[in-house]
Motif scaffolding. Structure first.
Motif, PDB file in Angstrom:
ATOM      1  N   UNK A  34       4.913 -45.007  -3.389  1.00  0.00           N
ATOM      2  CA  UNK A  34       5.223 -44.645  -2.011  1.00  0.00           C
ATOM      3  C   UNK A  34       4.896 -43.175  -1.736  1.00  0.00           C
ATOM      4  N   UNK A  35       5.257 -42.300  -2.693  1.00  0.00           N
ATOM      5  CA  UNK A  35       4.964 -40.876  -2.527  1.00  0.00           C
ATOM      6  C   UNK A  35       3.461 -40.631  -2.409  1.00  0.00           C
ATOM      7  N   UNK A  36       2.677 -41.325  -3.213  1.00  0.00           N
ATOM      8  CA  UNK A  36       1.231 -41.120  -3.185  1.00  0.00           C
ATOM      9  C   UNK A  36       0.626 -41.630  -1.871  1.00  0.00           C
ATOM     10  N   UNK A  37       1.143 -42.741  -1.358  1.00  0.00           N
ATOM     11  CA  UNK A  37       0.641 -43.243  -0.075  1.00  0.00           C
ATOM     12  C   UNK A  37       1.028 -42.290   1.064  1.00  0.00           C
ATOM     13  N   UNK A  38       2.228 -41.754   0.988  1.00  0.00           N
ATOM     14  CA  UNK A  38       2.669 -40.782   2.000  1.00  0.00           C
ATOM     15  C   UNK A  38       1.797 -39.534   1.959  1.00  0.00           C
ATOM     16  N   UNK A  39       1.479 -39.087   0.745  1.00  0.00           N
ATOM     17  CA  UNK A  39       0.638 -37.904   0.581  1.00  0.00           C
ATOM     18  C   UNK A  39      -0.759 -38.153   1.153  1.00  0.00           C
ATOM     19  N   UNK A  40      -1.296 -39.331   0.885  1.00  0.00           N
ATOM     20  CA  UNK A  40      -2.616 -39.677   1.418  1.00  0.00           C
ATOM     21  C   UNK A  40      -2.600 -39.711   2.947  1.00  0.00           C
ATOM     22  N   UNK A  41      -1.510 -40.253   3.508  1.00  0.00           N
ATOM     23  CA  UNK A  41      -1.407 -40.336   4.973  1.00  0.00           C
ATOM     24  C   UNK A  41      -1.310 -38.940   5.590  1.00  0.00           C
ATOM     25  N   UNK A  42      -0.534 -38.053   4.950  1.00  0.00           N
ATOM     26  CA  UNK A  42      -0.374 -36.704   5.478  1.00  0.00           C
ATOM     27  C   UNK A  42      -1.666 -35.900   5.360  1.00  0.00           C
TER      28      UNK A  42
END
Length: 304
Positions: A34-42
């Protein structure tokens, strides 16, 4: 974007999988994902190629990992850089080769914490080459290692001790002639994955000494125990900090010109924790000066 997410990204880069990274940062696999997907989105970039079974960093992801290391180091150094000596506290990750773990490392860490009780030292055992790679990646702050023939440009090295190589044999061995013992007795080899193991092998070849290899081991304690059981002889470094109680073995010096293991503290030249690394180096030198690890006391005056 948060420092926590960047640290998780670095854990994924260092440990190769989301599961291993989850263990390293003490969260669940789902939380890492989840953290990695959030980072990619940001960031609005693809950090990972998820087409295979295991997500792999993309070229952009690898470039961002490099920058993230700089950001995390700068963040970790905010308080120490402002407080100076008062900032000598918190956690430091120190690598250490196996031969240092029974004398040099524990004594020097104890001396360091006697001066700076708020420092928490986490020890990461390993051989020199993997430890140097971890320093380059930023996984550890510094490491007690054998100096290799070549150091990467970004790695600094502070000398701690020069340890002459010696031949060890069981007490009941009749001969004290190193050459006779090497040619006639079974040889217990120091692992060639270690820098000192390669140094020993290079010296044996340069002298055209052919040994009857019986086994190849990584740890000094394991090698010494095999020798004590009279299963063979070995060549090992003379420890700069000896254990209070050592095994009763014959210790035969090698001739002039034999190699010496150079022990030191390796670190990243761009490390923001240079002040603390200097203090670790000071503690290592003090431990070598004391020369013997006596667990009941860590006072230099009491151990002389």
């Amino acid at each position: 974007m948060s420092i926590r997410m960047l640290k998780t990204l670095l854990a994924v880069a260092d440990h190769r999988t989301f599961s291993a990274a989850a263990d390293a940062v003490a969260v669940t696999h789902a939380a890492v994902s989840q953290q990695m997907r959030t980072l990619e989105a940001e960031m609005q970039v693809a950090l990972f190629d998820r087409s295979g079974r295991t997500p792999q960093l993309t070229p952009v992801g690898r470039a961002i990992v490099t920058k993230a290391r700089e950001v995390v180091k700068a963040y970790d150094n905010i308080v120490p850089s402002v407080l100076g000596d008062v900032g000598l506290q918190g956690e430091i990750l120190l690598g250490a080769i196996p031969t240092s773990l029974t004398g040099l490392a524990p004594l020097s860490i104890a001396l360091l914490r006697k001066t700076y009780p708020d420092i928490r030292v986490h020890v990461q055992p390993g051989l020199t080459t993997p430890l140097l790679l971890q320093i380059e990646r930023g996984s550890i702050d510094a490491a007690i290692v054998s100096r290799p023939a070549v150091l990467a440009n970004g790695i600094g090295f502070l000398d701690v001790a020069h340890e002459p190589l010696q031949l060890i044999a069981a007490q009941e061995t009749k001969s004290d002639d190193y050459l006779e013992l090497l040619r006639e007795m079974p040889f217990i080899r120091f692992s060639r994955d270690a820098v000192v193991g390669n140094t020993i092998e290079t010296w044996l070849q340069s002298k055209n000494i052919k040994v009857n290899e019986m086994m190849e081991l990584e740890g000094l304690e394991a090698i010494s125990s095999m020798v004590l059981a009279n299963l063979g002889i070995s060549i090992v470094p003379t420890q700069s900090v000896k254990q209070f109680s050592t095994l009763p073995l014959k210790r035969i010096p090698l001739p002039d010109g034999a190699p010496v293991r150079k022990l030191g503290l390796a670190f990243n030249k761009d490390s923001p924790r240079k002040r603390l690394i200097e203090e670790i180096h000071t503690a290592l030198l003090e431990a070598v000066k004391i020369g013997v690890f006596q667990p009941q006391s860590f006072s230099a005056d009491e151990q002389k």
